[in-house]
Design a protein around this motif. Structure first.
Motif, PDB file in Angstrom:
ATOM      1  N   SER A 193       0.825  -1.220   0.000  1.00 49.68           N
ATOM      2  CA  SER A 193       0.000   0.000   0.000  1.00 49.68           C
ATOM      3  C   SER A 193       0.857   1.268   0.000  1.00 49.68           C
ATOM      4  CB  SER A 193      -0.900  -0.014   1.233  1.00 49.68           C
ATOM      5  OG  SER A 193      -1.287   1.289   1.563  1.00 49.68           O
ATOM      6  N   PRO A 194       0.462   2.249  -0.796  1.00 45.25           N
ATOM      7  CA  PRO A 194       1.215   3.512  -0.790  1.00 45.25           C
ATOM      8  C   PRO A 194       1.134   4.227   0.553  1.00 45.25           C
ATOM      9  CG  PRO A 194      -0.790   3.685  -2.134  1.00 45.25           C
ATOM     10  CD  PRO A 194      -0.662   2.255  -1.738  1.00 45.25           C
ATOM     11  N   ALA A 195       0.103   3.892   1.364  1.00 45.89           N
ATOM     12  CA  ALA A 195      -0.054   4.553   2.671  1.00 45.89           C
ATOM     13  C   ALA A 195       1.118   4.250   3.589  1.00 45.89           C
ATOM     14  CB  ALA A 195      -1.350   4.102   3.325  1.00 45.89           C
ATOM     15  N   ALA A 196       1.749   3.070   3.355  1.00 45.08           N
ATOM     16  CA  ALA A 196       2.823   2.659   4.266  1.00 45.08           C
ATOM     17  C   ALA A 196       4.200   3.042   3.730  1.00 45.08           C
ATOM     18  CB  ALA A 196       2.746   1.158   4.491  1.00 45.08           C
ATOM     19  N   LYS A 197       4.218   3.910   2.722  1.00 52.96           N
ATOM     20  CA  LYS A 197       5.503   4.325   2.137  1.00 52.96           C
ATOM     21  C   LYS A 197       6.335   5.051   3.195  1.00 52.96           C
ATOM     22  CE  LYS A 197       7.155   6.575  -2.014  1.00 52.96           C
ATOM     23  NZ  LYS A 197       7.383   7.954  -1.636  1.00 52.96           N
ATOM     24  N   GLY A 198       7.563   4.611   3.345  1.00 58.29           N
ATOM     25  CA  GLY A 198       8.422   5.258   4.333  1.00 58.29           C
ATOM     26  C   GLY A 198       8.340   4.610   5.700  1.00 58.29           C
ATOM     27  N   ALA A 199       7.438   3.618   5.847  1.00 52.70           N
ATOM     28  CA  ALA A 199       7.316   2.952   7.151  1.00 52.70           C
ATOM     29  C   ALA A 199       8.126   1.670   7.150  1.00 52.70           C
ATOM     30  CB  ALA A 199       5.853   2.636   7.430  1.00 52.70           C
ATOM     31  N   GLU A 200       8.685   1.343   8.308  1.00 52.25           N
ATOM     32  CA  GLU A 200       9.379   0.063   8.486  1.00 52.25           C
ATOM     33  C   GLU A 200       8.358  -0.875   9.102  1.00 52.25           C
ATOM     34  OE1 GLU A 200      12.847  -0.279  11.177  1.00 52.25           O
ATOM     35  OE2 GLU A 200      13.386   1.634  10.247  1.00 52.25           O
ATOM     36  N   LEU A 201       7.936  -1.896   8.341  1.00 50.60           N
ATOM     37  CA  LEU A 201       6.908  -2.780   8.879  1.00 50.60           C
ATOM     38  C   LEU A 201       7.548  -3.980   9.568  1.00 50.60           C
ATOM     39  CD1 LEU A 201       4.444  -2.734   5.837  1.00 50.60           C
ATOM     40  CD2 LEU A 201       4.351  -1.337   7.902  1.00 50.60           C
ATOM     41  N   HIS A 202       7.157  -4.239  10.801  1.00 48.57           N
ATOM     42  CA  HIS A 202       7.680  -5.392  11.528  1.00 48.57           C
ATOM     43  C   HIS A 202       6.530  -6.334  11.828  1.00 48.57           C
ATOM     44  CE1 HIS A 202      11.677  -3.672  12.223  1.00 48.57           C
ATOM     45  NE2 HIS A 202      11.040  -2.512  12.325  1.00 48.57           N
ATOM     46  N   PRO A 203       6.352  -7.365  10.986  1.00 52.29           N
ATOM     47  CA  PRO A 203       5.222  -8.276  11.191  1.00 52.29           C
ATOM     48  C   PRO A 203       5.434  -9.153  12.421  1.00 52.29           C
ATOM     49  CG  PRO A 203       6.603  -9.025   9.380  1.00 52.29           C
ATOM     50  CD  PRO A 203       7.162  -7.709   9.801  1.00 52.29           C
ATOM     51  N   ILE A 204       4.360  -9.307  13.207  1.00 51.03           N
ATOM     52  CA  ILE A 204       4.423 -10.141  14.404  1.00 51.03           C
ATOM     53  C   ILE A 204       3.307 -11.174  14.326  1.00 51.03           C
ATOM     54  CG2 ILE A 204       4.168 -10.139  16.928  1.00 51.03           C
ATOM     55  CD1 ILE A 204       6.636  -8.704  16.185  1.00 51.03           C
ATOM     56  N   GLY A 205       3.677 -12.454  14.349  1.00 54.26           N
ATOM     57  CA  GLY A 205       2.662 -13.509  14.274  1.00 54.26           C
ATOM     58  C   GLY A 205       2.224 -13.985  15.652  1.00 54.26           C
ATOM     59  N   ASN A 206       3.154 -13.952  16.605  1.00 51.12           N
ATOM     60  CA  ASN A 206       2.823 -14.385  17.967  1.00 51.12           C
ATOM     61  C   ASN A 206       3.761 -13.713  18.971  1.00 51.12           C
ATOM     62  OD1 ASN A 206       5.286 -15.918  18.044  1.00 51.12           O
ATOM     63  ND2 ASN A 206       4.227 -17.381  16.700  1.00 51.12           N
ATOM     64  N   LEU A 207       3.513 -13.972  20.242  1.00 56.45           N
ATOM     65  CA  LEU A 207       4.271 -13.271  21.282  1.00 56.45           C
ATOM     66  C   LEU A 207       5.762 -13.594  21.264  1.00 56.45           C
ATOM     67  CD1 LEU A 207       1.870 -13.212  24.355  1.00 56.45           C
ATOM     68  CD2 LEU A 207       2.318 -11.450  22.657  1.00 56.45           C
ATOM     69  N   ASP A 208       6.103 -14.856  20.846  1.00 55.59           N
ATOM     70  CA  ASP A 208       7.531 -15.203  20.761  1.00 55.59           C
ATOM     71  C   ASP A 208       8.254 -14.269  19.805  1.00 55.59           C
ATOM     72  OD1 ASP A 208       7.804 -17.528  22.455  1.00 55.59           O
ATOM     73  OD2 ASP A 208       6.330 -18.416  21.096  1.00 55.59           O
ATOM     74  N   GLU A 209       7.576 -13.990  18.683  1.00 53.14           N
ATOM     75  CA  GLU A 209       8.201 -13.119  17.688  1.00 53.14           C
ATOM     76  C   GLU A 209       8.382 -11.703  18.226  1.00 53.14           C
ATOM     77  OE1 GLU A 209       6.068 -15.560  14.071  1.00 53.14           O
ATOM     78  OE2 GLU A 209       6.239 -13.383  13.860  1.00 53.14           O
ATOM     79  N   LEU A 210       7.420 -11.277  19.060  1.00 59.69           N
ATOM     80  CA  LEU A 210       7.545  -9.943  19.658  1.00 59.69           C
ATOM     81  C   LEU A 210       8.766  -9.912  20.575  1.00 59.69           C
ATOM     82  CD1 LEU A 210       6.254  -7.096  20.152  1.00 59.69           C
ATOM     83  CD2 LEU A 210       5.180  -8.101  22.162  1.00 59.69           C
ATOM     84  N   MET A 211       8.882 -10.964  21.378  1.00 62.66           N
ATOM     85  CA  MET A 211      10.010 -11.090  22.303  1.00 62.66           C
ATOM     86  C   MET A 211      11.334 -11.041  21.531  1.00 62.66           C
ATOM     87  SD  MET A 211      10.251 -11.891  25.627  1.00 62.66           S
ATOM     88  CE  MET A 211      11.153 -12.850  26.820  1.00 62.66           C
ATOM     89  N   ASP A 212      11.399 -11.793  20.417  1.00 62.89           N
ATOM     90  CA  ASP A 212      12.626 -11.824  19.607  1.00 62.89           C
ATOM     91  C   ASP A 212      12.942 -10.446  19.052  1.00 62.89           C
ATOM     92  OD1 ASP A 212      12.792 -14.463  20.098  1.00 62.89           O
ATOM     93  OD2 ASP A 212      11.949 -15.116  18.177  1.00 62.89           O
ATOM     94  N   LEU A 213      11.887  -9.797  18.580  1.00 61.68           N
ATOM     95  CA  LEU A 213      12.095  -8.470  17.968  1.00 61.68           C
ATOM     96  C   LEU A 213      12.645  -7.481  18.990  1.00 61.68           C
ATOM     97  CD1 LEU A 213      11.418  -6.702  15.357  1.00 61.68           C
ATOM     98  CD2 LEU A 213       9.446  -5.938  16.671  1.00 61.68           C
ATOM     99  N   LEU A 214      12.121  -7.565  20.210  1.00 58.69           N
ATOM    100  CA  LEU A 214      12.520  -6.594  21.235  1.00 58.69           C
ATOM    101  C   LEU A 214      13.860  -6.944  21.886  1.00 58.69           C
ATOM    102  CD1 LEU A 214       9.085  -5.884  22.946  1.00 58.69           C
ATOM    103  CD2 LEU A 214      10.194  -4.625  21.097  1.00 58.69           C
ATOM    104  N   ALA A 215      14.268  -8.187  21.725  1.00 61.28           N
ATOM    105  CA  ALA A 215      15.517  -8.614  22.397  1.00 61.28           C
ATOM    106  C   ALA A 215      16.746  -7.959  21.766  1.00 61.28           C
ATOM    107  CB  ALA A 215      15.635 -10.122  22.342  1.00 61.28           C
TER     108      ALA A 215
END
Ligand code: TYD
Ligand code: MG
Length: 459
Positions: free
Chosen positions: A437-459
């Motif tokens: 989508s052009p709306a997300a131009k310039g955004a860094e998208l970090h997809p999260i499928g579950n809480l483990d992935e959130l934990m990994d991203l924040l670590a």
């Protein structure tokens, strides 16, 4: 029916439900000592009174009724116009509810002053304050205006007589709970009084095609005192809310025959009265601490608008026998569920920790989209690691720890970008959709499928 025999019935003063006999507790709303006896005027007498007042109509062929869209005019307060659905509708009855001291009188007086400045003759009826107090308030709000007529009166018959004589272009009744009708028993503010007074005022306003604003107080459980009956009688019900410790106020439409109920107006209460806030997001996150752990920014839906709000969490070793979950602005049960999830799925040991959660600015986050931000704030405080300063979080967290999509993801990203946030931590599915989508131009998208992935991203 005999003309002299008086009928009585029992009615709950809190919810308006009728009961066959007196009882200590209302079975409908559960209120204690709220059921009271009400004297009913005999039908014939009531009908006579009705006819005497000329408050009855006759049927008209539909084709002879004027059609088209409703006639509107601006209140001169942009945020109020928006919530009303695009301005004040002629002949509409608007109920404005809210806690005492929240700013109902201020808002409506400000509106009348603006209308008065435009040369409209308007009337402010107060059953609570003296004319002098109202004058003093007007001075505070930028000065008195000759076109604004002030009436300190509580008798509905007197008010109607003046309305009939003066025919103002808009009327404010502050508040409907202080006005009485002499024909009805009971103190001001009881259900029967409020219903009678409102019915007559609303009936008059509709008959003459002029807008009527009724102020209504709210009881401590959050419902309008003198209650649902009132909500049915009017076209629009607005609630004015906010935390008295903070200057922000949100005006919300909960019923609107002439517009959407999804609209909200945001105001800031200051020395010179209420001011519309055009860019609420920047205001709500303005005082966000830098580099502090436990703070997450969430793009939340408030009506049709996206607002950025800051959720703060503090996790600390428990001080009393049982771990505390002290929250404001979010649902306590949500915090309990999410912290249990963090325990089970990520192996944290939150059960021995007190958790405090609050939403900055006294706002409320009630939609599930706030879950991910809430989890991130708790995690951040627990690990004592600040979240990226330019990140926003949104997504619903399910009981299996999965992160689910939420509505209007694109608008949330757009608002976050507008305020300089680059990293979007969002549900995996929506990240995929948005990447194109052009709306997300310039955004860094970090997809999260579950809480483990959130934990990994924040670590
Ligand atoms: P008010 O409109 O009287 O509340 P309500 O009618 O809902 O009971 O608002 C009263 C509060 O607003 C009171 O605490 C003082 C504050 N206030 C300001 O901060 N600035 C102002 O210019 C005005 C008029 C009121
Ligand atoms: Mg008031």
């Amino acid at each position: 029916m005999s003309k002299t025999k008086l009928k009585t019935y029992f009615e709950c003063t809190a919810c308006g439900a009728r009961q066959p006999k007196w009882m200590g507790r209302c079975p409908d709303c559960g209120g204690w000592s709220t059921v009271e006896e009400v004297r009913l005027a005999p039908v014939a007498e009531a009908a006579e009174r009705w006819v005497a007042r000329g408050e009855y109509g006759s049927p008209v062929p539909m084709t002879e009724i004027e059609g088209g869209s409703e006639l509107r005019f601006s209140s001169s307060i942009e945020e109020l116009d928006r919530v009303l659905g695009g301005g004040i509708v002629e002949g509409s009855a608007v109920l404005v509810g809210g806690d005492p001291g929240i700013g109902k009188s201020t808002l409506l007086l400000q509106m009348l002053l603006e209308l008065g400045k435009r040369g409209m003759k308007v009337l402010y009826v107060s059953g609570e304050e003296s004319a002098r107090q109202i004058r003093m308030r007007a001075d505070r709000l930028g000065g008195a205006v000759a076109e604004v007529l002030v009436l300190s009166e509580i008798d509905v018959d007197a008010i109607l007589a003046i309305l009939e004589k003066d025919r103002p272009s808009a009327v404010v009744i502050d508040s409907v709970q202080t006005i009485v009708s002499a024909g009805i028993s009971g103190a001001p503010g009881t259900v029967s009084q409020v219903r009678e007074v409102s019915a007559r005022l609303v009936g008059w306003a509709k008959g003459r095609g002029l807008p009527l604003f009724l102020v209504g107080h709210v009881t401590k459980d959050g419902s309008l005192a003198g209650p649902r009956v009132l909500e049915h009688m009017v076209d629009t019900v607005l609630y004015f809310e906010g935390d008295k410790g903070h200057p922000f106020r949100i005006l919300r439409a909960v019923k609107n025959r002439f517009g959407s109920t999804n609209e909200v107006g945001v105001f800031e209460m200051g020395e010179g009265g209420l001011r519309g806030v055009l860019n609420p997001s920047s205001l709500f996150i303005a005082e966000r601490p830098e580099g502090a752990s436990g703070s997450a920014v969430v793009p939340c839906l408030e009506g049709t608008r996206v607002l950025l709000v800051e959720i703060q969490a503090l996790v600390a070793p428990q001080t009393f026998g049982t771990a505390q979950r002290t929250v404001s602005g979010v649902e306590r049960s949500r915090v309990q569920i999410l912290s249990a999830l963090l325990d089970r799925r990520l192996g944290l040991s939150l059960c021995g920790q007190d958790i405090f959660v609050s939403v900055a600015g006294g706002l409320e986050v009630s939609e599930p989209a706030g879950d991910l931000g809430l989890v991130a704030a708790i995690l951040s405080s627990y690990t004592n690691r600040p979240l990226p300063q330019d990140a926003v979080f949104f997504g619903e967290v399910g009981l299996a720890g999965e992160v689910r999509g939420v509505s209007r993801a694109e608008d949330r990203v757009r608002e976050a970008l507008k305020l300089g946030f680059k990293k979007m931590i969002l549900p995996a599915r929506q990240s995929k959709e948005l990447s194109k989508s052009p709306a997300a131009k310039g955004a860094e998208l970090h997809p999260i499928g579950n809480l483990d992935e959130l934990m990994d991203l924040l670590a």
